[in-house]
Design a protein around this motif. Structure first.
Motif, PDB file in Angstrom:
ATOM      1  N   LEU A 248       0.843  -1.198   0.000  1.00  0.00           N
ATOM      2  CA  LEU A 248       0.000   0.000   0.000  1.00  0.00           C
ATOM      3  C   LEU A 248       0.880   1.251   0.000  1.00  0.00           C
ATOM      4  CD1 LEU A 248      -3.044   0.868   0.234  1.00  0.00           C
ATOM      5  CD2 LEU A 248      -2.637   1.089   2.701  1.00  0.00           C
ATOM      6  N   ALA A 249       0.621   2.139  -0.928  1.00  0.00           N
ATOM      7  CA  ALA A 249       1.413   3.368  -1.033  1.00  0.00           C
ATOM      8  C   ALA A 249       1.215   4.234   0.203  1.00  0.00           C
ATOM      9  CB  ALA A 249       1.005   4.132  -2.289  1.00  0.00           C
ATOM     10  N   ASP A 250       2.279   4.882   0.633  1.00  0.00           N
ATOM     11  CA  ASP A 250       2.211   5.730   1.825  1.00  0.00           C
ATOM     12  C   ASP A 250       1.150   6.808   1.695  1.00  0.00           C
ATOM     13  OD1 ASP A 250       4.252   4.294   2.987  1.00  0.00           O
ATOM     14  OD2 ASP A 250       5.833   5.692   2.384  1.00  0.00           O
ATOM     15  N   PHE A 251       0.986   7.353   0.494  1.00  0.00           N
ATOM     16  CA  PHE A 251       0.042   8.455   0.299  1.00  0.00           C
ATOM     17  C   PHE A 251      -1.405   7.988   0.223  1.00  0.00           C
ATOM     18  CE2 PHE A 251       1.450   7.204  -4.009  1.00  0.00           C
ATOM     19  CZ  PHE A 251       0.224   6.861  -4.570  1.00  0.00           C
ATOM     20  N   SER A 252      -1.632   6.698   0.029  1.00  0.00           N
ATOM     21  CA  SER A 252      -2.981   6.210  -0.255  1.00  0.00           C
ATOM     22  C   SER A 252      -3.895   6.258   0.960  1.00  0.00           C
ATOM     23  CB  SER A 252      -2.920   4.773  -0.772  1.00  0.00           C
ATOM     24  OG  SER A 252      -4.222   4.286  -1.045  1.00  0.00           O
ATOM     25  N   SER A 253      -5.114   6.729   0.736  1.00  0.00           N
ATOM     26  CA  SER A 253      -6.143   6.632   1.768  1.00  0.00           C
ATOM     27  C   SER A 253      -6.481   5.163   1.980  1.00  0.00           C
ATOM     28  CB  SER A 253      -7.386   7.418   1.354  1.00  0.00           C
ATOM     29  OG  SER A 253      -7.086   8.785   1.212  1.00  0.00           O
ATOM     30  N   ARG A 254      -7.002   4.837   3.159  1.00  0.00           N
ATOM     31  CA  ARG A 254      -7.204   3.437   3.526  1.00  0.00           C
ATOM     32  C   ARG A 254      -8.329   3.306   4.545  1.00  0.00           C
ATOM     33  NH1 ARG A 254      -1.315   2.969   5.028  1.00  0.00           N
ATOM     34  NH2 ARG A 254      -1.279   4.607   3.463  1.00  0.00           N
ATOM     35  N   GLY A 255      -8.740   2.063   4.756  1.00  0.00           N
ATOM     36  CA  GLY A 255      -9.782   1.837   5.755  1.00  0.00           C
ATOM     37  C   GLY A 255     -11.154   1.701   5.135  1.00  0.00           C
ATOM     38  N   LYS A 256     -12.185   2.103   5.882  1.00  0.00           N
ATOM     39  CA  LYS A 256     -13.568   1.962   5.449  1.00  0.00           C
ATOM     40  C   LYS A 256     -13.787   2.664   4.106  1.00  0.00           C
ATOM     41  CE  LYS A 256     -18.331   2.771   6.879  1.00  0.00           C
ATOM     42  NZ  LYS A 256     -19.231   3.339   7.924  1.00  0.00           N
ATOM     43  N   GLY A 257     -14.336   1.918   3.161  1.00  0.00           N
ATOM     44  CA  GLY A 257     -14.592   2.470   1.833  1.00  0.00           C
ATOM     45  C   GLY A 257     -13.552   2.079   0.804  1.00  0.00           C
ATOM     46  N   ALA A 258     -12.392   1.577   1.262  1.00  0.00           N
ATOM     47  CA  ALA A 258     -11.368   1.105   0.331  1.00  0.00           C
ATOM     48  C   ALA A 258     -11.632  -0.369   0.054  1.00  0.00           C
ATOM     49  CB  ALA A 258      -9.977   1.311   0.906  1.00  0.00           C
ATOM     50  N   ASN A 259     -12.408  -0.640  -0.966  1.00  0.00           N
ATOM     51  CA  ASN A 259     -12.854  -1.995  -1.254  1.00  0.00           C
ATOM     52  C   ASN A 259     -11.807  -2.846  -1.962  1.00  0.00           C
ATOM     53  OD1 ASN A 259     -15.352   0.060  -2.147  1.00  0.00           O
ATOM     54  ND2 ASN A 259     -15.833  -1.415  -0.528  1.00  0.00           N
ATOM     55  N   ILE A 260     -10.893  -2.184  -2.664  1.00  0.00           N
ATOM     56  CA  ILE A 260      -9.960  -2.916  -3.503  1.00  0.00           C
ATOM     57  C   ILE A 260      -8.666  -2.106  -3.657  1.00  0.00           C
ATOM     58  CG2 ILE A 260     -10.798  -1.926  -5.678  1.00  0.00           C
ATOM     59  CD1 ILE A 260     -10.548  -4.749  -6.904  1.00  0.00           C
ATOM     60  N   LYS A 261      -7.580  -2.792  -3.918  1.00  0.00           N
ATOM     61  CA  LYS A 261      -6.285  -2.145  -4.157  1.00  0.00           C
ATOM     62  C   LYS A 261      -5.880  -2.365  -5.606  1.00  0.00           C
ATOM     63  CE  LYS A 261      -4.887  -3.300   0.569  1.00  0.00           C
ATOM     64  NZ  LYS A 261      -3.948  -4.112   1.397  1.00  0.00           N
ATOM     65  N   ALA A 262      -5.219  -1.370  -6.184  1.00  0.00           N
ATOM     66  CA  ALA A 262      -4.773  -1.473  -7.573  1.00  0.00           C
ATOM     67  C   ALA A 262      -3.522  -0.627  -7.781  1.00  0.00           C
ATOM     68  CB  ALA A 262      -5.892  -1.020  -8.526  1.00  0.00           C
ATOM     69  N   PRO A 263      -2.778  -0.876  -8.850  1.00  0.00           N
ATOM     70  CA  PRO A 263      -1.536  -0.140  -9.104  1.00  0.00           C
ATOM     71  C   PRO A 263      -1.742   1.374  -9.183  1.00  0.00           C
ATOM     72  CG  PRO A 263      -1.625  -2.098 -10.467  1.00  0.00           C
ATOM     73  CD  PRO A 263      -2.975  -1.971  -9.819  1.00  0.00           C
ATOM     74  N   GLY A 264      -0.919   2.109  -8.412  1.00  0.00           N
ATOM     75  CA  GLY A 264      -1.038   3.564  -8.403  1.00  0.00           C
ATOM     76  C   GLY A 264       0.287   4.283  -8.197  1.00  0.00           C
ATOM     77  N   VAL A 265       1.387   3.570  -8.381  1.00  0.00           N
ATOM     78  CA  VAL A 265       2.723   4.157  -8.214  1.00  0.00           C
ATOM     79  C   VAL A 265       3.519   3.953  -9.497  1.00  0.00           C
ATOM     80  CG1 VAL A 265       4.867   4.101  -6.889  1.00  0.00           C
ATOM     81  CG2 VAL A 265       2.681   3.709  -5.732  1.00  0.00           C
ATOM     82  N   ASP A 266       4.136   5.035  -9.993  1.00  0.00           N
ATOM     83  CA  ASP A 266       4.930   4.978 -11.230  1.00  0.00           C
ATOM     84  C   ASP A 266       4.119   4.412 -12.391  1.00  0.00           C
ATOM     85  OD1 ASP A 266       7.158   6.022  -9.945  1.00  0.00           O
ATOM     86  OD2 ASP A 266       7.926   4.039  -9.395  1.00  0.00           O
TER      87      ASP A 266
END
Length: 305
Positions: A248-266
């Motif tokens: 998980l990227a340091d800048f990424s919001s997280r927790g309730k409402g984050a249903n899925i993770k996907a590529p977001g760096v570089d």
């Protein structure tokens, strides 16, 4: 087109003079291309078939005019590979799925996007910035042996411009953008934007779209903390960002409402001026999921045929 290579022992000029004498129609003469030093003649298929008996008087090799391709490769960005798009393309590439990108506008002249953008609406004035173009490329950059390719390269994109050059919009404009998407029967809405506060009006708009069967995908936010709206609403797929190691990227919001993770760096994608640029953000993560949803919808429709 037929390409005829005559035997080198037979004088090519003699053959050509004989054929020209046989063919009286001046229009047919104009369809010939001669390569004297190669003893080759290119003629249309119709001319060849019409005078085939005469052509056959001379020893020759006759070939069809086949397609030749350059040895070029388009780059499949790491994010597109990471989400498994290549394997999924075997069952379809999102053809005909209608996706609204509510954003800062899309460079419609970009060679990777112009054939996939099927319409849209401009709800703000002034110049664009490249954010919407970058998002669009992640979803639908065309498979054309140039540049890059998106997750669902045959989906249909709709440019719903609701943000100005400064990357800002108003709640009222966002409501108009979602309403346009509903009225124009979009299958998916990509929302790579957010705000920290809850809005009853936006919640109702999202609910209306959901009841119409529209899939809504939104970026979680880049604040490193709580997920923003609209990603946090029920019925919206909220997407946080990961790097190439799946972290998980340091800048990424997280927790309730984050249903899925996907590529977001570089993330490499399209940029105005037929260019490409690498960006970070959950804004880049969301369109990866939008592309996957398009592939899913396309597969489902194909299975029902």
């Amino acid at each position: 087109m037929k390409i005829i290579s005559f035997h080198r022992r037979t004088p090519f000029q003699q053959i050509l003079a004989d054929l020209q004498a046989h063919v009286s129609d001046q229009k047919e003469h104009q369809t010939w291309s001669c390569y004297n030093d190669l003893s080759c003649l290119c003629v249309t298929k119709q001319v060849y078939e019409r005078h085939q008996a005469h052509f056959n008087r001379y020893p020759a090799t006759v070939e069809d005019d086949v397609t030749v391709s350059v040895h070029a490769e388009e780059e499949i960005p790491w994010g597109v590979r990471y989400v498994g798009a290549e394997k999924l393309w075997k069952r379809g590439r999102g053809a005909g799925v209608k996706i609204a990108v509510i954003d800062t506008g899309i460079s419609r002249e970009h060679f990777e996007l112009r054939d996939q953008i099927k319409g849209g609406i401009n709800l703000v004035s002034g110049r664009q910035n490249g954010h919407g173009t970058h998002v669009a490329g992640i979803i639908v950059a065309e498979m054309n042996q140039r540049g890059i390719v998106g997750v669902s390269p045959e989906a249909h994109l709709y440019d719903v411009r609701a943000f100005g050059e400064d990357g800002k919009s108003s709640l009222g404009t966002i409501l108009r953008a979602i309403n346009w998407s509903i009225e124009n029967k979009m299958d998916i809405i990509n929302m790579s934007f957010g705000m920290p506060q809850y809005s009853e009006a936006l919640a109702r708009s999202v609910e209306k779209a959901r009841k119409q069967g529209i899939v809504m995908v939104a970026s979680a936010g880049n604040n490193g903390g709580a997920v923003e709206y609209p990603a946090r609403y029920k019925g919206v797929v909220g997407v946080s960002a990961i790097d190439q190691n799946g972290k998980l990227a340091d800048f990424s919001s997280r927790g309730k409402g984050a249903n899925i993770k996907a590529p977001g760096v570089d993330i490499l994608s399209t940029w105005p001026g037929n260019q490409f640029k690498t960006l970070n953000g959950t804004s880049m993560a969301a369109p990866h999921v939008t592309g996957l949803k398009a592939l899913e919808i396309s597969r489902s429709r194909k299975n029902k045929e």
